[in-house]
Design an enzyme around this catalytic site. Structure first.
Site, PDB file in Angstrom:
ATOM      1  CB  SER A  66       9.740 -10.307  10.524  1.00  0.00           C
ATOM      2  OG  SER A  66       9.743  -9.176   9.694  1.00  0.00           O
ATOM      3  CE  LYS A  69      11.629  -6.882  11.423  1.00  0.00           C
ATOM      4  NZ  LYS A  69      10.359  -6.625  10.783  1.00  0.00           N
ATOM      5  CE1 TYR A 194      15.152  -5.953   9.428  1.00  0.00           C
ATOM      6  CE2 TYR A 194      14.978  -5.443   7.083  1.00  0.00           C
ATOM      7  CZ  TYR A 194      14.385  -5.813   8.278  1.00  0.00           C
ATOM      8  OH  TYR A 194      13.032  -6.054   8.322  1.00  0.00           O
ATOM      9  CE1 TYR A 246       6.357  -6.999  12.109  1.00  0.00           C
ATOM     10  CE2 TYR A 246       5.632  -9.133  11.331  1.00  0.00           C
ATOM     11  CZ  TYR A 246       6.627  -8.230  11.573  1.00  0.00           C
ATOM     12  OH  TYR A 246       7.899  -8.555  11.281  1.00  0.00           O
ATOM     13  CB  VAL A 264       7.033 -11.393   4.556  1.00  0.00           C
ATOM     14  CG1 VAL A 264       6.268 -10.277   5.241  1.00  0.00           C
ATOM     15  CG2 VAL A 264       8.475 -11.024   4.329  1.00  0.00           C
TER      16      VAL A 264
HETATM   17  O1  DON Z   1      12.004  -5.868   5.959  1.00  0.00           O
HETATM   18  C1  DON Z   1      11.247  -6.579   5.330  1.00  0.00           C
HETATM   19  O2  DON Z   1      10.319  -6.121   4.697  1.00  0.00           O
HETATM   20  C2  DON Z   1      11.446  -8.076   5.367  1.00  0.00           C
HETATM   21  N1  DON Z   1      12.792  -8.424   5.247  1.00  0.00           N
HETATM   22  C3  DON Z   1      10.918  -8.661   6.623  1.00  0.00           C
HETATM   23  C4  DON Z   1       9.482  -8.316   6.863  1.00  0.00           C
HETATM   24  C5  DON Z   1       8.726  -9.356   7.567  1.00  0.00           C
HETATM   25  O3  DON Z   1       9.042 -10.528   7.586  1.00  0.00           O
HETATM   26  C6  DON Z   1       7.500  -8.915   8.171  1.00  0.00           C
HETATM   27  N2  DON Z   1       6.692 -10.053   8.508  1.00  0.00           N
HETATM   28  N3  DON Z   1       5.743 -10.433   8.751  1.00  0.00           N
END
Ligand code: DON
Length: 310
Positions: A66, A69, A194, A246, A264
């Protein structure tokens, strides 16, 4: 002027917080991420004068997840301008988990509340200019090469495949966004963009340098060239404060007080104007999806050096 940390001190502080890894769990909803060692930890501080202090497993690569982003948002803003982007994605924090679909149902016309939740980030990926998946991902990679001056940065294809094959929630979000006219492109193509952007491999040094460019108001640290227009870098940092961690962004603002973005994979990137960028890697996550060691080390750094922007 804040004193610089030396390597020994950063090593000692990372070591002091390492036991927090026991309180977290490595993400397993993306199979390729579940194989990571929770005790593999690293940190880097990149100062605006180009000095970099690193500690731990500094050569270890991890995917942006993320954190990407922030970068896709910066590129989409450069490509399309603020009006286009914010007509389609909002500016408000949600207080919901990052993959939540629930708010999309609550607002008419349907519009993701911000670009740091998955719904908003998927819409932003759709906005990156390019005639194909390869061109869009290639432009994002070139943008990263420019920000870091590290031209070896690439997509970890194993993670990208693993993520694409299991992206059931993200696929649902995209179909929903497509139905409501938020995304213009093809669902599967946007999902590919993405999942590839999330799977870009970095190390802590590169990540801290990206944080430093944001801290330098979007200018290259050596040449002073404006890579990201100042007002767009500011927008990205503001989102990092309000929604970067978040539904833990509020407590993070109180405990740490820095613009920051987590992923993540266990990476966290922070950016402080006039100071530089900080990156921490620790794959054990708390229940919100933030690195437990990352949060703790940033809290220690912020307190010891009085780094909070508030
Ligand atoms: O879309 C997803 O679930 C992952 N590629 C990214 C999510 C993410 O990193 C959320 N983080 N804390």
């Amino acid at each position: 002027m804040i004193d610089k940390l030396d390597k020994e001190t950063l090593e000692a502080w990372l070591d002091n917080v390492s036991s927090y890894a026991e309180d977290g769990r490595v993400a397993d909803y993306i199979p390729a991420l579940s194989k990571r060692d929770p005790n593999e930890l690293a940190a880097s501080i990149y100062y605006l004068d180009g000095d970099c202090v690193k500690a731990g497993k500094v050569d270890c690569c991890f995917t942006l997840q993320s954190i990407s982003k922030v970068l896709s948002l910066a590129l989409a803003l450069i490509d399309n301008g603020e009006d286009y982007v914010f007509d389609r994605v909002g500016m408000e924090p949600t207080g919901d988990p990052f993959h939540s679909i629930y708010r999309l149902e609550q607002h008419r016309p349907s519009k993701p509340l911000n670009p740091m939740i998955n719904a908003g980030a998927l819409a932003v990926s759709d906005m990156i200019r390019g005639g194909s998946i390869e061109e869009k991902v290639g432009r994002l990679l070139s943008f990263l090469h420019e920000l870091t001056d590290d031209h070896t940065i690439q997509v970890n294809e194993g993670v990208a495949d693993s993520e694409y094959e299991t992206a059931f929630l993200n696929r649902s979000l995209l179909y929903y966004l497509k139905q409501h006219g938020v995304i213009a492109g093809d669902v599967e193509e946007t999902l590919k963009v993405y999942t590839h952007q999330c799977s870009i491999d970095v190390n802590v040094q590169s990540l801290s340098k990206i944080g430093a460019v944001f801290a330098n108001e979007g200018r290259d640290l050596n040449s002073g060239r404006q890579i990201i227009p100042k007002h767009l870098a500011r927008i990205c940092k503001t989102f990092m404060v309000t929604c970067g961690m978040y539904d833990a962004s509020g407590s993070f603002a109180i405990k740490v007080g820095l613009p920051a973005k987590s992923g993540v994979s266990g990476g966290v990137m922070a950016s402080l104007n006039g100071f530089g960028g900080i990156a921490v890697y620790g794959p054990a996550l708390d229940d919100k999806g933030n690195s437990v060691v990352g949060l703790k080390l940033l809290e220690v750094l912020s307190n010891r050096y009085d780094l909070s922007i508030f």
